[in-house]
Design a protein around this motif. Structure first.
Motif, PDB file in Angstrom:
ATOM      1  N   PRO A 211       0.809  -1.226   0.000  1.00  0.00           N
ATOM      2  CA  PRO A 211       0.000   0.000   0.000  1.00  0.00           C
ATOM      3  C   PRO A 211       0.841   1.275   0.000  1.00  0.00           C
ATOM      4  CG  PRO A 211      -0.928  -1.588   1.521  1.00  0.00           C
ATOM      5  CD  PRO A 211       0.385  -2.154   1.079  1.00  0.00           C
ATOM      6  N   GLU A 212       2.063   1.198   0.519  1.00  0.00           N
ATOM      7  CA  GLU A 212       2.924   2.385   0.588  1.00  0.00           C
ATOM      8  C   GLU A 212       3.395   2.874  -0.776  1.00  0.00           C
ATOM      9  OE1 GLU A 212       3.044   0.364   4.539  1.00  0.00           O
ATOM     10  OE2 GLU A 212       3.202  -0.314   2.462  1.00  0.00           O
ATOM     11  N   VAL A 213       3.230   2.052  -1.819  1.00  0.00           N
ATOM     12  CA  VAL A 213       3.694   2.403  -3.170  1.00  0.00           C
ATOM     13  C   VAL A 213       2.513   2.806  -4.043  1.00  0.00           C
ATOM     14  CG1 VAL A 213       4.760   1.518  -5.290  1.00  0.00           C
ATOM     15  CG2 VAL A 213       5.732   0.931  -3.067  1.00  0.00           C
ATOM     16  N   GLN A 214       2.691   3.890  -4.781  1.00  0.00           N
ATOM     17  CA  GLN A 214       1.655   4.370  -5.705  1.00  0.00           C
ATOM     18  C   GLN A 214       2.303   4.614  -7.072  1.00  0.00           C
ATOM     19  OE1 GLN A 214      -0.045   8.327  -4.920  1.00  0.00           O
ATOM     20  NE2 GLN A 214      -2.034   7.362  -5.128  1.00  0.00           N
ATOM     21  N   THR A 215       2.040   3.725  -8.012  1.00  0.00           N
ATOM     22  CA  THR A 215       2.693   3.776  -9.320  1.00  0.00           C
ATOM     23  C   THR A 215       2.214   4.971 -10.129  1.00  0.00           C
ATOM     24  OG1 THR A 215       2.894   1.363  -9.349  1.00  0.00           O
ATOM     25  CG2 THR A 215       3.116   2.515 -11.458  1.00  0.00           C
ATOM     26  N   VAL A 216       3.174   5.705 -10.704  1.00  0.00           N
ATOM     27  CA  VAL A 216       2.850   6.855 -11.551  1.00  0.00           C
ATOM     28  C   VAL A 216       3.550   6.798 -12.907  1.00  0.00           C
ATOM     29  CG1 VAL A 216       2.324   8.418  -9.632  1.00  0.00           C
ATOM     30  CG2 VAL A 216       4.670   8.241 -10.472  1.00  0.00           C
ATOM     31  N   LEU A 217       4.534   5.898 -13.053  1.00  0.00           N
ATOM     32  CA  LEU A 217       5.260   5.744 -14.316  1.00  0.00           C
ATOM     33  C   LEU A 217       5.510   4.265 -14.569  1.00  0.00           C
ATOM     34  CD1 LEU A 217       7.975   8.506 -13.764  1.00  0.00           C
ATOM     35  CD2 LEU A 217       6.312   8.555 -15.624  1.00  0.00           C
ATOM     36  N   THR A 218       5.415   3.853 -15.804  1.00  0.00           N
ATOM     37  CA  THR A 218       5.691   2.465 -16.144  1.00  0.00           C
ATOM     38  C   THR A 218       6.621   2.402 -17.355  1.00  0.00           C
ATOM     39  OG1 THR A 218       4.700   0.329 -16.701  1.00  0.00           O
ATOM     40  CG2 THR A 218       3.652   2.267 -17.618  1.00  0.00           C
ATOM     41  N   ALA A 219       7.535   1.450 -17.335  1.00  0.00           N
ATOM     42  CA  ALA A 219       8.479   1.277 -18.437  1.00  0.00           C
ATOM     43  C   ALA A 219       7.839   0.438 -19.535  1.00  0.00           C
ATOM     44  CB  ALA A 219       9.761   0.614 -17.940  1.00  0.00           C
ATOM     45  N   SER A 220       8.088   0.803 -20.769  1.00  0.00           N
ATOM     46  CA  SER A 220       7.509   0.072 -21.892  1.00  0.00           C
ATOM     47  C   SER A 220       8.313  -1.189 -22.178  1.00  0.00           C
ATOM     48  CB  SER A 220       7.474   0.960 -23.139  1.00  0.00           C
ATOM     49  OG  SER A 220       8.787   1.352 -23.496  1.00  0.00           O
ATOM     50  N   ASN A 221       7.609  -2.253 -22.551  1.00  0.00           N
ATOM     51  CA  ASN A 221       8.244  -3.516 -22.966  1.00  0.00           C
ATOM     52  C   ASN A 221       9.263  -4.022 -21.951  1.00  0.00           C
ATOM     53  OD1 ASN A 221       6.823  -3.338 -25.456  1.00  0.00           O
ATOM     54  ND2 ASN A 221       8.403  -1.956 -26.246  1.00  0.00           N
ATOM     55  N   SER A 222       8.914  -3.966 -20.678  1.00  0.00           N
ATOM     56  CA  SER A 222       9.826  -4.421 -19.635  1.00  0.00           C
ATOM     57  C   SER A 222       9.435  -5.828 -19.181  1.00  0.00           C
ATOM     58  CB  SER A 222       9.810  -3.465 -18.436  1.00  0.00           C
ATOM     59  OG  SER A 222      10.551  -3.993 -17.364  1.00  0.00           O
ATOM     60  N   SER A 223      10.308  -6.792 -19.404  1.00  0.00           N
ATOM     61  CA  SER A 223      10.046  -8.162 -18.978  1.00  0.00           C
ATOM     62  C   SER A 223      10.073  -8.275 -17.458  1.00  0.00           C
ATOM     63  CB  SER A 223      11.081  -9.113 -19.583  1.00  0.00           C
ATOM     64  OG  SER A 223      12.394  -8.766 -19.164  1.00  0.00           O
ATOM     65  N   GLU A 224      10.692  -7.316 -16.799  1.00  0.00           N
ATOM     66  CA  GLU A 224      10.782  -7.320 -15.335  1.00  0.00           C
ATOM     67  C   GLU A 224       9.649  -6.543 -14.675  1.00  0.00           C
ATOM     68  OE1 GLU A 224      15.569  -7.689 -14.612  1.00  0.00           O
ATOM     69  OE2 GLU A 224      14.745  -5.679 -14.934  1.00  0.00           O
ATOM     70  N   GLN A 225       8.702  -6.043 -15.488  1.00  0.00           N
ATOM     71  CA  GLN A 225       7.587  -5.231 -14.982  1.00  0.00           C
ATOM     72  C   GLN A 225       8.104  -4.015 -14.219  1.00  0.00           C
ATOM     73  OE1 GLN A 225       4.635  -7.581 -12.895  1.00  0.00           O
ATOM     74  NE2 GLN A 225       4.699  -9.222 -14.405  1.00  0.00           N
ATOM     75  N   LEU A 226       9.068  -3.345 -14.821  1.00  0.00           N
ATOM     76  CA  LEU A 226       9.662  -2.155 -14.204  1.00  0.00           C
ATOM     77  C   LEU A 226       8.644  -1.021 -14.154  1.00  0.00           C
ATOM     78  CD1 LEU A 226      12.116  -0.508 -13.166  1.00  0.00           C
ATOM     79  CD2 LEU A 226      12.699  -0.078 -15.570  1.00  0.00           C
ATOM     80  N   HIS A 227       8.507  -0.435 -12.979  1.00  0.00           N
ATOM     81  CA  HIS A 227       7.613   0.707 -12.812  1.00  0.00           C
ATOM     82  C   HIS A 227       8.145   1.581 -11.686  1.00  0.00           C
ATOM     83  CE1 HIS A 227       6.169  -2.500 -10.160  1.00  0.00           C
ATOM     84  NE2 HIS A 227       5.609  -1.581  -9.380  1.00  0.00           N
ATOM     85  N   TYR A 228       7.621   2.799 -11.621  1.00  0.00           N
ATOM     86  CA  TYR A 228       8.099   3.792 -10.660  1.00  0.00           C
ATOM     87  C   TYR A 228       6.896   4.409  -9.949  1.00  0.00           C
ATOM     88  CZ  TYR A 228      12.062   3.419 -13.858  1.00  0.00           C
ATOM     89  OH  TYR A 228      13.073   2.941 -14.654  1.00  0.00           O
ATOM     90  N   GLY A 229       7.112   4.757  -8.696  1.00  0.00           N
ATOM     91  CA  GLY A 229       6.002   5.352  -7.961  1.00  0.00           C
ATOM     92  C   GLY A 229       6.442   6.063  -6.700  1.00  0.00           C
ATOM     93  N   TYR A 230       5.498   6.762  -6.121  1.00  0.00           N
ATOM     94  CA  TYR A 230       5.741   7.413  -4.835  1.00  0.00           C
ATOM     95  C   TYR A 230       5.777   6.360  -3.725  1.00  0.00           C
ATOM     96  CZ  TYR A 230       4.698  12.054  -6.791  1.00  0.00           C
ATOM     97  OH  TYR A 230       4.719  13.212  -7.504  1.00  0.00           O
ATOM     98  N   PHE A 231       6.615   6.614  -2.731  1.00  0.00           N
ATOM     99  CA  PHE A 231       6.626   5.792  -1.530  1.00  0.00           C
ATOM    100  C   PHE A 231       6.297   6.697  -0.353  1.00  0.00           C
ATOM    101  CE2 PHE A 231       8.413   3.958   2.273  1.00  0.00           C
ATOM    102  CZ  PHE A 231       8.099   2.608   2.159  1.00  0.00           C
ATOM    103  N   ARG A 232       5.250   6.336   0.358  1.00  0.00           N
ATOM    104  CA  ARG A 232       4.879   7.102   1.561  1.00  0.00           C
ATOM    105  C   ARG A 232       4.470   6.124   2.660  1.00  0.00           C
ATOM    106  NH1 ARG A 232       0.319  11.127  -0.136  1.00  0.00           N
ATOM    107  NH2 ARG A 232       0.445  10.531  -2.319  1.00  0.00           N
TER     108      ARG A 232
END
Length: 368
Positions: free
Chosen positions: A128-149
């Protein structure tokens, strides 16, 4: 296995939610349609209104009302920047050359409606502490970025990256979104050869870097793009434990009341959980779960003495281990800990997530 467990409080099963098969379609390629979608969502007349400073507060208020959390200033600043460099499709403004797209709450700014904001773009191992706001295209590792609070009632501490198909580790990415984007540009520039065959890619990165520097300089207050990890270091000083995602937890402790450590280190706890997850029969699983059940009992003692952080740490580790056989344990420990810590929104999020936890990233889009 879990039938013999004495629950910290009454279990609240997550509500079953309707799935949405809608795919994340890119906004219209025409500026006119983009303006219309924004106008329908927010009542703005055109895209320049969206990027103007006078509407920043309104944008944040509208998104916050959907997610029931406050958003920091850099959230709207990144949107303004993307509108400037690609008014026809701001969500995809960073796709070339950085390979990332805006997602999650940014879908609202793109004129879309989200049916389940707490599940939308929430990856399998996102706590719940992570809120995704960006995702990488064609990432086999499901790379994504988000706020941590740590607390939904407070602003995010920093931005993290996650690779859900690889591990549950959360890696520091920057104190804010603009700082993260700037760091990514410089990282890619350092890897791009000076060879003429890739001069086009280098030019795109250099141009994007220049635009971001100019944009940051015109913000009020001016945004510092050089990563100094201040927020990360500040939060690290206030954190306790480690957790499987490596960031630990952060709870209020006074006079040694608020947190007590789990009785095993992460490596030992992982081995105990792995043993349970690999059991082929229910009887084997019940027997293997014994030492973990003991840890849950210790959490109940800790809760009685207001050391709520122990339940949060152990519950997160059950969740982050990922095996479905630990969903019930996580579903009892985490809502209880979050409610004791007055982080009730996180209790709601974890209950919904455990009821509808998806490994396939194409199934985490909840768009009407």
């Amino acid at each position: 296995m879990m039938e013999n467990m004495t629950p910290p409080n009454e279990d609240k099963p997550g509500k079953k939610r309707k799935t949405d098969d809608a795919q994340d379609e890119a906004p219209s390629a025409t500026k006119g349609k983009f303006q219309k979608s924004i106008q329908n969502s927010f009542g703005f007349k055109n895209s320049s209104d969206v990027s103007s400073a006078s509407n920043i507060t309104d944008l944040l208020t509208r998104v916050s009302s959907v997610y029931r959390m406050e958003f920091p200033h850099d959230f709207s600043l990144l949107w303004r920047f993307c509108v400037q460099i690609c008014p026809s499709c701001p969500k995809k403004a960073l796709l070339d050359p950085l390979g990332v797209s805006l997602c999650g709450p940014y879908d609202i700014l793109s004129g879309k409606e989200i049916s389940e904001p707490f599940l939308h773009c929430r990856y399998y191992l996102d706590p719940p502490e992570v809120q995704t706001v960006l995702t990488a295209s064609n990432s086999s590792e499901q790379l994504h970025y988000g706020y941590f609070r740590d607390d939904p009632n407070k602003m995010p501490a920093f931005v993290v990256s996650a690779k859900s198909s690889k591990d549950c580790v959360l890696r520091y990415a920057g104190d804010n979104l603009l700082e993260f984007i700037y760091k990514e540009i410089n990282l890619k520039l350092s890897k791009v050869s000076t060879d003429s065959s890739v001069s086009n890619e280098r030019n795109k990165l250099t141009n994007l870097k220049s635009k971001l520097e100019k944009f940051a300089a015109t913000c009020d207050p001016v945004v510092q793009l050089n990563c100094k990890e201040k927020n990360f270091r500040d939060r690290k000083r206030k954190s306790q434990g480690t957790t499987f995602h490596k960031l630990g937890i952060s709870v209020y402790v006074k006079n040694d009341i608020g947190y007590r450590p789990i009785h095993h280190d992460d490596a030992t706890l992982r081995k105990m959980m792995q043993k349970v997850a690999q059991c082929e029969s229910q009887s084997e699983r019940v027997a293997a779960f014994g030492p973990l059940h003991e840890q849950i009992t210790f959490v109940q003692f800790a809760n009685d003495e207001s050391d709520f952080g122990m339940g949060l740490e152990l519950g997160l580790n059950f969740f982050l281990q990922g095996a479905e056989c630990f969903h019930k344990a996580a579903g009892k420990l985490l809502p209880t800990a979050y409610k004791f810590l007055k982080r009730d929104l996180y209790a709601e999020i974890i209950e919904k997530h455990l009821a509808k936890r998806e490994k396939d990233p194409t199934n985490i889009l909840y768009l009407k």
